[in-house]
Scaffold this active site. Structure first.
Site, mmCIF file in Angstrom:
data_model
loop_
_atom_site.group_PDB
_atom_site.id
_atom_site.type_symbol
_atom_site.label_atom_id
_atom_site.label_comp_id
_atom_site.label_asym_id
_atom_site.label_seq_id
_atom_site.Cartn_x
_atom_site.Cartn_y
_atom_site.Cartn_z
ATOM 1 N N ASN A 153 0.062 13.305 -28.739
ATOM 2 C CA ASN A 153 1.440 13.417 -28.246
ATOM 3 C C ASN A 153 1.675 12.486 -27.055
ATOM 4 O O ASN A 153 2.743 11.888 -26.909
ATOM 5 C CB ASN A 153 1.760 14.867 -27.872
ATOM 6 C CG ASN A 153 2.141 15.694 -29.106
ATOM 7 O OD1 ASN A 153 1.996 15.228 -30.239
ATOM 8 N ND2 ASN A 153 2.626 16.897 -28.886
ATOM 9 N N THR A 169 -11.013 27.249 -29.716
ATOM 10 C CA THR A 169 -11.013 25.782 -29.703
ATOM 11 C C THR A 169 -12.339 25.228 -30.208
ATOM 12 O O THR A 169 -13.396 25.844 -30.005
ATOM 13 C CB THR A 169 -10.757 25.246 -28.280
ATOM 14 O OG1 THR A 169 -11.100 23.851 -28.248
ATOM 15 C CG2 THR A 169 -11.620 25.957 -27.244
ATOM 16 N N SER A 222 -15.081 22.346 -19.952
ATOM 17 C CA SER A 222 -14.094 22.568 -18.889
ATOM 18 C C SER A 222 -13.995 24.070 -18.657
ATOM 19 O O SER A 222 -14.495 24.862 -19.470
ATOM 20 C CB SER A 222 -12.718 22.024 -19.294
ATOM 21 O OG SER A 222 -12.133 22.866 -20.276
ATOM 22 N N ARG A 278 -12.493 12.917 -16.995
ATOM 23 C CA ARG A 278 -13.327 14.010 -17.479
ATOM 24 C C ARG A 278 -14.806 13.679 -17.341
ATOM 25 O O ARG A 278 -15.197 12.519 -17.395
ATOM 26 C CB ARG A 278 -13.056 14.290 -18.963
ATOM 27 C CG ARG A 278 -11.629 14.662 -19.246
ATOM 28 C CD ARG A 278 -11.408 14.882 -20.734
ATOM 29 N NE ARG A 278 -10.005 15.252 -20.964
ATOM 30 C CZ ARG A 278 -9.606 16.228 -21.781
ATOM 31 N NH1 ARG A 278 -10.485 16.923 -22.462
ATOM 32 N NH2 ARG A 278 -8.329 16.503 -21.919
ATOM 33 N N TYR A 334 -11.336 25.778 -18.899
ATOM 34 C CA TYR A 334 -10.552 26.284 -20.038
ATOM 35 C C TYR A 334 -11.448 26.560 -21.242
ATOM 36 O O TYR A 334 -11.416 27.653 -21.830
ATOM 37 C CB TYR A 334 -9.460 25.277 -20.420
ATOM 38 C CG TYR A 334 -9.021 25.420 -21.846
ATOM 39 C CD1 TYR A 334 -8.275 26.527 -22.251
ATOM 40 C CD2 TYR A 334 -9.394 24.487 -22.812
ATOM 41 C CE1 TYR A 334 -7.899 26.678 -23.572
ATOM 42 C CE2 TYR A 334 -9.023 24.632 -24.136
ATOM 43 C CZ TYR A 334 -8.274 25.723 -24.515
ATOM 44 O OH TYR A 334 -7.913 25.889 -25.816
#
Lengths: 467, 467
Positions: free
Chosen positions: B311, B212, B250, B393, B252
């Protein structure tokens, strides 16, 4: 601010009152290029005298700090046990957490500590008898028993957690698929569990972690290795202070680099106060605490997987077999005595970073030395030969290594050095020779290989030499 | 060398024969400062026409490369499924490995894909009927079923493994202790298992991993983000090329940084060939392959945890509710259409690094854009308002982001851009509106908070706005 002022005052007071060793004023690592010269002017006093003088200084250093409640994860291990005793002796309330995984790995490898170590329960009872101080032992797996860890934190509300609960041998981590997977699963999940548990507890617990010099990649940045962070100029001339680039040399070392990123994240996101200690190779067995009773003896690993290089040499010296040097012995490494490991942890616990401060990183080493020079030193003291084996590791044959250790020295550490004649001979006599009959000689040879090519190249290695 | 020559020839041939889009000659990211102007000159052709033209080019690009056997770990997921179809259509032999964890998380969160996705078995059968090509599906947990993974490699001898088998939602990874632990345990153990299995198999398997843009920390290095490595000047004026400093936002994102270090180590130690793709935020649902039959439809996540930002906006546009922008919307992000994700993977698989080459890193993004501008675009097209919520966040309110994506463009990628009028309106009509009755509206709001302070600050957030 108040903490800094107090610290400065203590430093000044200590320097005047106890005639700080001149090396305190030196900065950076002690390079061993003039090895022979330094050896000649080595002190003749014994380990115990020296450590007693030094611990007097250290006691004064810590006098300003209040006793703390400290959970030591991995407190049954080679570094964890003497550290737990030292913290207890300093008046801290110590809870040892361990799943006894290191003892289980002994079973797996068919090779246990040369020294006859007692069960944690017996150790803790013996300490209470010897010192009058209570330490508790909790059998818990940090990488799996997350809920129990959280409950422990909530019930005990520790000020600090010292995190030794990781598989710590580079060769073991390279042995095969099972060991590579165990090292990653255990170490990364354990560290993450600890950090998540601190967040979930809502407590302001200071995390003190034992990392390794190996995260830096042993000299890949080409100059003195600073403490954790390095100042770089980015493209376009932008200056930045970044975590020193990671370039680990084994699965084990890689997990310590992963730890560093986890610390950075949880520090940034949740404000967890973290001190990460990048330690050199540890030598020595006992500390002023462990020698108080034979039931307190520390573990001594001499095997190819867990025996750190100097302990392996000491064992070989005592057995009268050649020392096993891998490759040319040109690898430069950082070293620290086990007594200093314990003292550094206590200094770290007593000096937490401020709230909001980024992860505090210390290089926990006393000096650097080439492995080959270390072998020559032990060979000279014990009269054994040196056997140059094919290197089971994938690493540079030779490397320079210059390491900053200003922070611990600035906080009062006056480390035990290899060429001080302290400890080395004592180790050979009181540990290696005394328990030599417990040695499984064939376990001394390297039994883990970095990759298939290395394994093939090492086929002809023998303990007795004769390439 | 031969590979490079072939590639150059193909590039030249393609450029002449198919009138490469002018953007191919641009380097770096398309900045969106002249957003309105670009919007006005947006193409009016449909998604399908455009992708058909482009896939013609891409087919030619790959014409020189032989079909491969490819294992797609996580091939049932949002990116994994359309990628598997694309690879299959290109003539590769595809084996999907998945433990269906994403579907299980749907159960856990009480919110499933807006699109009615079929079981893997039905999907694979439908594809065979539509395309005449066979794909296999194996239910296996990469993070746990290590022996089965090794056996699969030994039995199938794949040329490449595409690794999507990671928990991929930043909000989910921050939800609570369980999710933080799952994300680290699953992602890190999975990646390590994969690498250990490749070593144990002894096969020269090319590992292609989906990382990412978040590993870079969204603009923390202050200039254009290069592809994976950055040239720095170390103290003393020593130049060095290092992995771009990790600064994940994060749990992730942190796991993807840990992956990068694992790749670096196994590449160095075992010579594993690795391509690591640092992807931007994916938008869009279907690809030219998934729309061939409704049983092939891709998943569409619109919820606060798994719905990637565009999305989520598309869904809100279709429902006629305000778009939920976190904070000021000043966060700049990289974006890529799902069709391009699949194409990038195919380019990566067809262009493995040379033996002995270091980890190859590509930035897999088409362009960068501020989240607020993205909201304005969707609001304009759908007529809904924008609801500025407190940000769940912990991140910079505003950031600049300039990203190099020369490598994929150099290999022939001509990406679908947001302001091209392709896809966006189509998505609203054919996906969001069509399946709107399946939407659980209360799941759109953020349900995971980076820390306790953020959670408290977000209490007043509502879907309908009215701060």
């Amino acid at each position: 601010m108040a903490r800094l002022l107090l610290l400065s005052l203590l430093l000044i007071a200590s320097a005047h009152a106890f005639h700080f060793h001149s090396s305190l004023c030196k900065t950076g690592a002690s390079r061993m290029s003039s090895f022979r010269a330094r050896q000649q002017r080595a002190e003749s006093s014994s380990l115990m005298l020296a450590t007693s003088r030094r611990s007097h200084t250290m006691t004064m250093m810590a006098a300003g700090s209040k006793p703390k409640k400290i959970v030591v994860l991995g407190g049954d291990g080679f570094c964890g046990w003497p550290t737990s005793l030292y913290l207890s002796e300093k008046g801290h309330d110590v809870i040892i957490v361990d799943n006894l995984s290191r003892r289980n790995i002994d079973n797996e490898l068919g090779c246990s500590s040369l020294t006859p170590i007692e069960s944690p329960e017996t150790r803790v009872k013996a300490w209470e008898k010897v010192s009058g101080r209570t330490m508790r032992f909790v059998n818990l797996d940090v990488a799996r028993d997350y809920q129990e860890l959280v409950q422990l934190f909530l019930a005990e509300k520790p000020d600090a957690v010292v995190h030794f609960a990781e598989q710590r041998a580079a060769p073991y981590s390279q042995k095969g698929a099972k060991q590579k997977r165990y090292t990653v699963d255990n170490n990364v999940s354990g560290t993450n569990n600890l950090l998540v548990a601190v967040v979930e507890s809502g407590l302001d617990i200071h995390v003190v972690h034992l990392g390794t010099m190996g995260v830096y990649g042993y000299g890949t940045s080409g100059g003195e290795i600073p403490e954790g962070y390095i100042d770089v100029i980015l493209p376009g001339g932008r200056p930045s202070s970044i975590l020193h680039p990671a370039y680990p040399g084994s699965v084990y070392h890689t997990t310590k680099c992963l730890d560093a990123l986890l610390f950075q994240f949880y520090n940034k996101n949740d404000g967890i106060r973290v001190t990460d200690l990048h330690q050199g190779i540890v030598w020595g067995t006992n500390t002023p605490q462990t020698i108080k009773d034979e039931r307190l003896i520390n573990r001594f690993d001499y095997d190819g997987d867990y025996g750190t290089v100097l302990n392996r040499f000491i064992m070989q010296g005592a057995l009268g077999v050649p020392l096993t040097v891998y490759g040319t012995g040109g690898q430069t490494r950082g070293f620290i005595h086990i007594t200093d490991t314990a003292r550094c942890i206590e200094i770290a616990v007593s000096n937490p970073p401020q709230a909001g401060e980024k992860v505090q990183i210390f290089n926990q080493i006393a000096e650097t030395l080439r492995v080959g020079d270390l072998a020559k030193l032990v060979a000279e003291k014990t009269g054994v030969d040196i056997n140059y084996l094919k290197n089971p590791r994938l690493e540079s044959a030779e490397n320079e290594l210059e390491v900053a250790n200003r922070k611990f020295r600035g906080l009062g550490l006056d480390p035990i050095l290899l060429d001080s004649n302290l400890g080395l001979v004592d180790e050979v006599k009181t540990i290696a020779a005394k328990y030599a009959d417990r040695c499984v000689r064939e376990k001394i040879l390297p039994a883990s290989f970095w990759n298939r090519r290395r394994e093939a190249e090492c086929e002809a290695n023998t303990l007795e030499g004769g390439k």
